[in-house]
Design an enzyme around this catalytic site. Sequence first.
Site, PDB file in Angstrom:
ATOM      1  N   HIS A 198      71.641  48.781  70.327  1.00 56.47           N
ATOM      2  CA  HIS A 198      70.690  47.934  71.058  1.00 56.47           C
ATOM      3  C   HIS A 198      69.859  47.097  70.094  1.00 56.47           C
ATOM      4  O   HIS A 198      68.676  47.347  69.883  1.00 56.47           O
ATOM      5  CB  HIS A 198      69.794  48.802  71.952  1.00 56.47           C
ATOM      6  N   ASN A 199      70.505  46.108  69.508  1.00 53.66           N
ATOM      7  CA  ASN A 199      69.815  45.212  68.574  1.00 53.66           C
ATOM      8  C   ASN A 199      70.121  43.763  68.953  1.00 53.66           C
ATOM      9  O   ASN A 199      70.769  43.505  69.971  1.00 53.66           O
ATOM     10  CB  ASN A 199      70.235  45.532  67.137  1.00 53.66           C
ATOM     11  N   LEU A 201      72.147  41.673  67.831  1.00 51.48           N
ATOM     12  CA  LEU A 201      73.564  41.299  67.868  1.00 51.48           C
ATOM     13  C   LEU A 201      74.159  41.592  69.252  1.00 51.48           C
ATOM     14  O   LEU A 201      74.961  40.808  69.773  1.00 51.48           O
ATOM     15  CB  LEU A 201      74.318  42.058  66.770  1.00 51.48           C
ATOM     16  N   ASP A 348      76.624  42.550  80.277  1.00 52.03           N
ATOM     17  CA  ASP A 348      75.982  43.651  79.554  1.00 52.03           C
ATOM     18  C   ASP A 348      76.974  44.753  79.154  1.00 52.03           C
ATOM     19  O   ASP A 348      76.814  45.378  78.111  1.00 52.03           O
ATOM     20  CB  ASP A 348      74.859  44.239  80.420  1.00 52.03           C
TER      21      ASP A 348
HETATM   22  N1  LIG Z   1      81.252  50.927  75.141  1.00 51.20           N
HETATM   23  C1  LIG Z   1      80.327  51.664  75.772  1.00 51.20           C
HETATM   24  N2  LIG Z   1      80.491  53.005  75.873  1.00 51.20           N
HETATM   25  C2  LIG Z   1      79.601  53.781  76.522  1.00 51.20           C
HETATM   26  N3  LIG Z   1      78.485  53.304  77.080  1.00 51.20           N
HETATM   27  C3  LIG Z   1      78.253  51.979  76.999  1.00 51.20           C
HETATM   28  C4  LIG Z   1      79.160  51.107  76.338  1.00 51.20           C
HETATM   29  N4  LIG Z   1      78.674  49.849  76.415  1.00 51.20           N
HETATM   30  C5  LIG Z   1      77.509  49.933  77.089  1.00 51.20           C
HETATM   31  N5  LIG Z   1      77.253  51.207  77.443  1.00 51.20           N
HETATM   32  C6  LIG Z   1      76.107  51.743  78.195  1.00 51.20           C
HETATM   33  O1  LIG Z   1      75.874  50.881  79.292  1.00 51.20           O
HETATM   34  C7  LIG Z   1      74.514  50.535  79.281  1.00 51.20           C
HETATM   35  C8  LIG Z   1      74.206  49.198  79.853  1.00 51.20           C
HETATM   36  O2  LIG Z   1      72.811  48.961  79.703  1.00 51.20           O
HETATM   37  P1  LIG Z   1      72.161  49.064  78.246  1.00 51.20           P
HETATM   38  O3  LIG Z   1      72.636  47.924  77.394  1.00 51.20           O
HETATM   39  O4  LIG Z   1      70.711  49.276  78.342  1.00 51.20           O
HETATM   40  O5  LIG Z   1      72.796  50.423  77.663  1.00 51.20           O
HETATM   41  C9  LIG Z   1      74.168  50.519  77.789  1.00 51.20           C
HETATM   42  C10 LIG Z   1      74.848  51.753  77.334  1.00 51.20           C
HETATM   43  O6  LIG Z   1      74.096  52.889  77.656  1.00 51.20           O
HETATM   44 ZN   LIG Z   2      72.348  45.646  77.043  1.00 54.44          ZN
END
Ligand SMILES: Nc1ncnc2c1ncn2[C@@H]1O[C@@H]2COP(=O)(O)O[C@H]2[C@H]1O
Ligand SMILES: [Zn+2]
Length: 466
Positions: A198-199, A201, A348
């Site tokens: 969660h950055n 990028l 997302d």
């Molecule tokens: N490849 C992945 N594998 C498992 N969980 C994911 C993946 N991509 C996104 N997520 C989850 O999906 C969520 C969507 O919201 P967030 O970006 O807050 O946090 C993300 C992660 O918790």
């Molecule tokens: Zn996100």
Amino acid sequence: MAVCYQLPVLALDRPVPKHVLSRRGAISFSSSSALFSPTPRHLSKRRGAISYDSADQTALFIRLLGEAKRTLSHTVSGTRVCFVFRSCLLPAVSVFTSCCLSVHFLLSQCLLPVVSVFTSCCLSVYFLLLQCVLQRVGCWDFDVFLLDRLTNGNSLVSLTLHLFVHYGLIRLFQLDVVKLRRFLVCVQEDYRSHNPYHNALHAADVTQAMHCFLREPQLAETLTSCDILLGLVAAATHDLDHPGVNQRFLVQTEHHLAALYQNTSVLENHHWKSAVGLLRESGLLAHRPASERLKMEERLGSLILATDISRQNDYLSQFRCHLQSGDLRMDNANHRHFILQMAMKCADICNPCRPWRLCKLWSSKVTEEFFHQGDTERKHNMEVSPMCDRQTNSMAKIQIDFISNVVEPLFSEWSRFSATPLSRVMMGHLSANKAGWRPQRLVLAAPLSKVLPQGSSLSSRRGGDA
Ligand SMILES: Nc1ncnc2c1ncn2[C@@H]1O[C@@H]2COP(=O)(O)O[C@H]2[C@H]1O
Ligand SMILES: [Zn+2]
């Protein structure tokens, strides 16, 4: 010279203020220029610095250090030495100095033009390269990691600015480019760079995916410029100031954000409020009517709140109802907003729909962040969150579960709504990637002992168990 004299001059050896050094146009010069001597840079002594604002090129500080004078007074001690120095050495020194100056002058006359041509060539090549990369921003296999390396970690700013120009938003909303850039830099800086996933990028990746969805025919033909602006800003800010742990962790540790947002969409509310704070602080929309600004802030919130993965089923059943009854009308502002919410959700969690190389990179980042949370939970004797336990999960298992339970249900509805070549490509990658993870699903992550330091509460507890 007269101009220089009127400029503020810092006292000798007073440190140049931080804000001045951070400006782009600071020049500093040293006793031996790397251009003319083989002396390694760290051995050369700094002699001075000039800082100027890159925008107006006006010198702010000129700072000269007294290094030469001090060296001389150390060497010259005693009258006799002083006399010998003055009568014999000084003329020699001055002849030598003027020779050096002439050589230096000659060299600078010959070399500097070459150097400046070389530098501008390098810059041109760099900008060409950057343009080449950014021109592919609408392609699904766009490599945001490459853009990030090329821009030295500024992919979110450069990509979003590029898209604002691409959609003509600066002209349409009469945006001040300086304010826009400042806003985007603040957004990028408010992401925590030490989070593995969660950055900024991830935000750049989501913004690029959002751009791909905005280009889909059903959206491109109907969205207003305000929809596009909000879609891009929501994508860029949707995880602002993410702490690298999930809502469950914040609730269990009684974090102040959980209390503030009453344990409901805690992170998403925080991302939204942080985005609104930066928008207001930057004054980006200050010239727009207050009612329009408020409406935009509200819509921004509803786009960001849609990314709360725990509410996915609500959105999906609403989407299915619309698709079954075929009542979605893109000339209806509420329906367009709902489709933007769905696009935001897809953007997302689209990383498992990317080509295998990119999909793998994102998977290892998200797993690293999950396992880091799990390690913290174990260390504090908390119950380890699902997907965060490195002892019972493998990256491949997490990916297969995430794809089957979350990504496939969402993307199959999206491709029903938008049955385009892009949707077919994404679904193709999704099933290929799921198949790619299968052979690895039993491979566990690194043993915990390699992650936790020796003697930590967990390693001693595990020792006790045995
Ligand atoms: N490849 C992945 N594998 C498992 N969980 C994911 C993946 N991509 C996104 N997520 C989850 O999906 C969520 C969507 O919201 P967030 O970006 O807050 O946090 C993300 C992660 O918790
Ligand atoms: Zn996100």
